[in-house]
Design an enzyme around this catalytic site. Structure first.
Site, PDB file in Angstrom:
ATOM      1  N   GLY A 238      16.461   6.547   3.197  1.00  0.00           N
ATOM      2  CA  GLY A 238      16.988   5.458   4.007  1.00  0.00           C
ATOM      3  C   GLY A 238      17.692   5.878   5.274  1.00  0.00           C
ATOM      4  O   GLY A 238      18.171   5.026   6.029  1.00  0.00           O
ATOM      5  N   GLY A 274      12.204   9.710   3.867  1.00  0.00           N
ATOM      6  CA  GLY A 274      10.845   9.687   4.392  1.00  0.00           C
ATOM      7  C   GLY A 274      10.900   9.682   5.908  1.00  0.00           C
ATOM      8  O   GLY A 274      10.632  10.680   6.584  1.00  0.00           O
ATOM      9  N   ARG A 275      11.338   8.539   6.447  1.00  0.00           N
ATOM     10  CA  ARG A 275      11.356   8.336   7.895  1.00  0.00           C
ATOM     11  C   ARG A 275      12.091   9.443   8.647  1.00  0.00           C
ATOM     12  O   ARG A 275      11.616   9.918   9.681  1.00  0.00           O
ATOM     13  CB  ARG A 275      12.040   6.992   8.183  1.00  0.00           C
ATOM     14  N   ARG A 311       4.051  -2.067  12.270  1.00  0.00           N
ATOM     15  CA  ARG A 311       5.497  -2.302  12.294  1.00  0.00           C
ATOM     16  C   ARG A 311       5.940  -3.357  13.319  1.00  0.00           C
ATOM     17  O   ARG A 311       6.763  -4.206  12.994  1.00  0.00           O
ATOM     18  CB  ARG A 311       6.267  -0.990  12.504  1.00  0.00           C
ATOM     19  N   TYR A 315       7.678  -6.319  11.349  1.00  0.00           N
ATOM     20  CA  TYR A 315       9.148  -6.343  11.378  1.00  0.00           C
ATOM     21  C   TYR A 315       9.714  -6.672  12.749  1.00  0.00           C
ATOM     22  O   TYR A 315      10.935  -6.625  12.937  1.00  0.00           O
ATOM     23  CB  TYR A 315       9.719  -4.967  10.996  1.00  0.00           C
ATOM     24  N   CYS A 341      -7.775  -9.997  16.466  1.00  0.00           N
ATOM     25  CA  CYS A 341      -7.699 -11.441  16.733  1.00  0.00           C
ATOM     26  C   CYS A 341      -6.501 -12.095  16.055  1.00  0.00           C
ATOM     27  O   CYS A 341      -6.665 -12.889  15.117  1.00  0.00           O
ATOM     28  CB  CYS A 341      -8.990 -12.101  16.308  1.00  0.00           C
ATOM     29  N   GLU A 342      -5.325 -11.749  16.469  1.00  0.00           N
ATOM     30  CA  GLU A 342      -4.082 -12.331  15.966  1.00  0.00           C
ATOM     31  C   GLU A 342      -3.083 -12.277  17.115  1.00  0.00           C
ATOM     32  O   GLU A 342      -3.003 -11.259  17.800  1.00  0.00           O
ATOM     33  CB  GLU A 342      -3.466 -11.486  14.832  1.00  0.00           C
TER      34      GLU A 342
HETATM   35  N1  LLP Z   1      13.109   6.284  -1.929  1.00  0.00           N
HETATM   36  C1  LLP Z   1      12.681   5.079  -2.339  1.00  0.00           C
HETATM   37  C2  LLP Z   1      12.845   4.715  -3.748  1.00  0.00           C
HETATM   38  C3  LLP Z   1      12.104   4.187  -1.419  1.00  0.00           C
HETATM   39  O1  LLP Z   1      11.699   3.000  -1.832  1.00  0.00           O
HETATM   40  C4  LLP Z   1      11.958   4.563  -0.060  1.00  0.00           C
HETATM   41  C5  LLP Z   1      11.370   3.672   0.935  1.00  0.00           C
HETATM   42  C6  LLP Z   1      12.403   5.854   0.300  1.00  0.00           C
HETATM   43  C7  LLP Z   1      12.977   6.666  -0.647  1.00  0.00           C
HETATM   44  C8  LLP Z   1      12.279   6.372   1.702  1.00  0.00           C
HETATM   45  O2  LLP Z   1      12.999   5.626   2.614  1.00  0.00           O
HETATM   46  P1  LLP Z   1      13.208   6.198   4.100  1.00  0.00           P
HETATM   47  O3  LLP Z   1      13.987   7.468   3.991  1.00  0.00           O
HETATM   48  O4  LLP Z   1      11.863   6.427   4.690  1.00  0.00           O
HETATM   49  O5  LLP Z   1      13.940   5.109   4.772  1.00  0.00           O
HETATM   50  N2  LLP Z   1       7.674   0.185   5.870  1.00  0.00           N
HETATM   51  C9  LLP Z   1       9.062   0.120   6.230  1.00  0.00           C
HETATM   52  C10 LLP Z   1       9.922   1.040   5.380  1.00  0.00           C
HETATM   53  C11 LLP Z   1       9.785   0.777   3.888  1.00  0.00           C
HETATM   54  C12 LLP Z   1      10.609   1.728   3.046  1.00  0.00           C
HETATM   55  C13 LLP Z   1      10.315   1.566   1.618  1.00  0.00           C
HETATM   56  N3  LLP Z   1      11.011   2.464   0.738  1.00  0.00           N
HETATM   57  C14 LLP Z   1       9.186   0.424   7.716  1.00  0.00           C
HETATM   58  O6  LLP Z   1       8.171   0.638   8.372  1.00  0.00           O
HETATM   59  O7  LLP Z   1      10.273   0.394   8.268  1.00  0.00           O
END
Ligand code: LLP
Length: 412
Positions: A238, A274-275, A311, A315, A341-342
């Site tokens: 997150g 992740g991000r 995205r 969002y 087409c959106e």
């Molecule tokens: N751990 C769990 C249990 C998760 O559900 C997620 C992300 C992460 C870790 C990794 O989160 P990060 O560090 O990447 O924030 N598609 C959306 C983001 C969805 C995140 C879902 N869960 C976007 O493009 O912003």
């Protein structure tokens, strides 16, 4: 700087994006290996004095080249499906560093994970505990488990990516978690190894995360008194990145807040970002097909679309769009849109750019939740992916062909 202008041309490390477009075509995702490594290094440094593990959240970008790089750097993996499990194993992951999260694991996926020997299944309901118990009994094994606790804390982020509040579908309610742990401790086919949470994505400041971790720490202490020992505390991911001008606390501050909230606890600390590991390590390279004007609005119609990068449409996310070749042309305010087409098919709105037909643009911060969320809507083959390492650019996923898109279909 890994994405910087040299001689007026935007480069990925030492390779110009012009050259990448020539060699691999557009639309095309381009990742910098050096930026991924340095982002991972930031976590590794912040955690060096603590027994800790970084489990890269595969959903952000699941290209095998990215996963293999993470595995080589020593990362574990946070996965959410049998598909992601197969991917990380193909990329060389150590099963002892794999966490399996997700609210809807099927019996087949649970079996696949137990056979692979993953480190932990993060359970999200009492019903899932029963299912894991019965699959493990059938296999004659003991399933390593943790509960993903929903701490009911507002991550202060976009509603679609906030996951740690009572009304969200994720995790087990904090108030019920102790009872669930006691129940799990009586099952011969599960072994309690940890506790986890994940309260949301793209958090800018560590306070909500620290509050969630404090709740986990106090729960861990109560469990310990009840004779339930844990191997790890997984605080989720997150951590946010800068897309535009957000003030994002550095990784070190997020980690320090977690460590402070965990003071005195000896369990291994797990983070699953992740991000923050890949988001700013990628761009989406696209070419202007048409410049057009409808009434007062001007559009750059480019060859990438919402099927490539969802995205902005989903969002309202803001991604920077920059020209690959700096130019002195007359600037105007454009919406950058794709051929789908959106009306929601836009990559950016109201941007001051000077661009002509045939010019290349780079959509920045496209390393996370970009290619991973792409689709074939409008029968558009998915983009190619390229990894740059110094002066070398390598194709890490070929552009799809149209034939591949309907290869599985049959006319009865
Ligand atoms: N751990 C769990 C249990 C998760 O559900 C997620 C992300 C992460 C870790 C990794 O989160 P990060 O560090 O990447 O924030 N598609 C959306 C983001 C969805 C995140 C879902 N869960 C976007 O493009 O912003």
């Amino acid at each position: 700087m890994a994405f910087a202008y040299r001689g007026g041309v935007l480069c990925a490390e030492q390779v110009s994006l012009d050259e990448i477009a020539r060699r691999f075509g557009t639309p095309c995702y381009v990742y910098s290996r050096a930026l991924i490594e340095s982002a991972y290094g930031g976590f590794a440094r912040a955690l060096r004095r603590r027994d800790a593990l970084v489990c890269y959240s595969v959903k952000a970008n699941s290209n095998l080249a990215v996963l293999a790089l993470m595995a080589r750097l020593g990362a574990g993996f946070d996965i959410v499906s049998g598909g992601e499990l197969a991917r990380v194993l193909a990329a060389g992951a150590d099963p002892a560093k794999i966490l399996f999260s997700g609210v809807g694991k099927s019996a087949a996926e649970i079996e696949q994970a137990l056979r692979a020997g993953v480190r932990c299944l993060n359970l999200e309901s009492e019903a899932e505990l029963a299912r894991v118990d019965s699959v493990a009994a059938r296999l004659g094994s003991r399933a390593p488990i943790a509960f993903r606790v929903n701490p009911d804390i507002d991550a202060k982020t976009h509603a679609y990516i906030s996951t740690g509040m009572r009304h969200d579908k994720f995790g087990v309610p904090y108030g019920e978690s102790e009872r669930l742990y006691r129940e799990a401790s009586r099952s011969p086919h599960v072994q309690i190894v940890g506790i986890g949470c994940h309260i949301g994505s793209q958090m800018l400041q560590p306070a909500p995360l620290a509050a969630a971790v404090a709740r986990l720490a106090s729960l861990a202490a109560r469990l310990e008194r009840a004779g339930i020992a844990l191997r790890h505390i997984d605080v989720g991911g997150g951590l946010g990145i800068r897309y535009r001008n957000e003030r994002v606390a550095p990784v070190g501050r997020f980690v320090a807040s977690c460590l402070k909230a965990l003071r005195g606890r000896k369990e291994t600390l797990i983070l699953d970002p992740g991000r923050a590991l890949v988001g700013n390590a990628g761009v989406l390279l696209t070419r202007v097909e048409y410049v057009k004007r409808n009434g007062a609005r001007r559009f750059l119609v480019v060859d990438a679309a919402m099927n490539d990068l969802l995205r902005p449409a989903l969002y309202g996310a803001w991604h920077d769009v920059v020209p690959v070749r700096k130019n002195r042309g007359r600037r105007a305010v454009y919406d950058v849109v794709g051929p789908v087409c959106e009306s929601a098919d836009f990559l950016a709105r109201g941007r001051r750019l000077a661009a002509r037909e045939g010019d290349l643009l780079a959509v920045r911060s496209a390393g996370a939740y970009a290619m991973a969320m792409s689709s074939n809507y409008n029968s558009r083959p998915r983009a190619a992916e390229v990894m740059v390492d110094g002066d070398k650019a390598q194709l890490v996923r070929s552009r799809e062909t149209v034939e591949q898109l309907f290869a599985l279909e049959r006319i009865p």
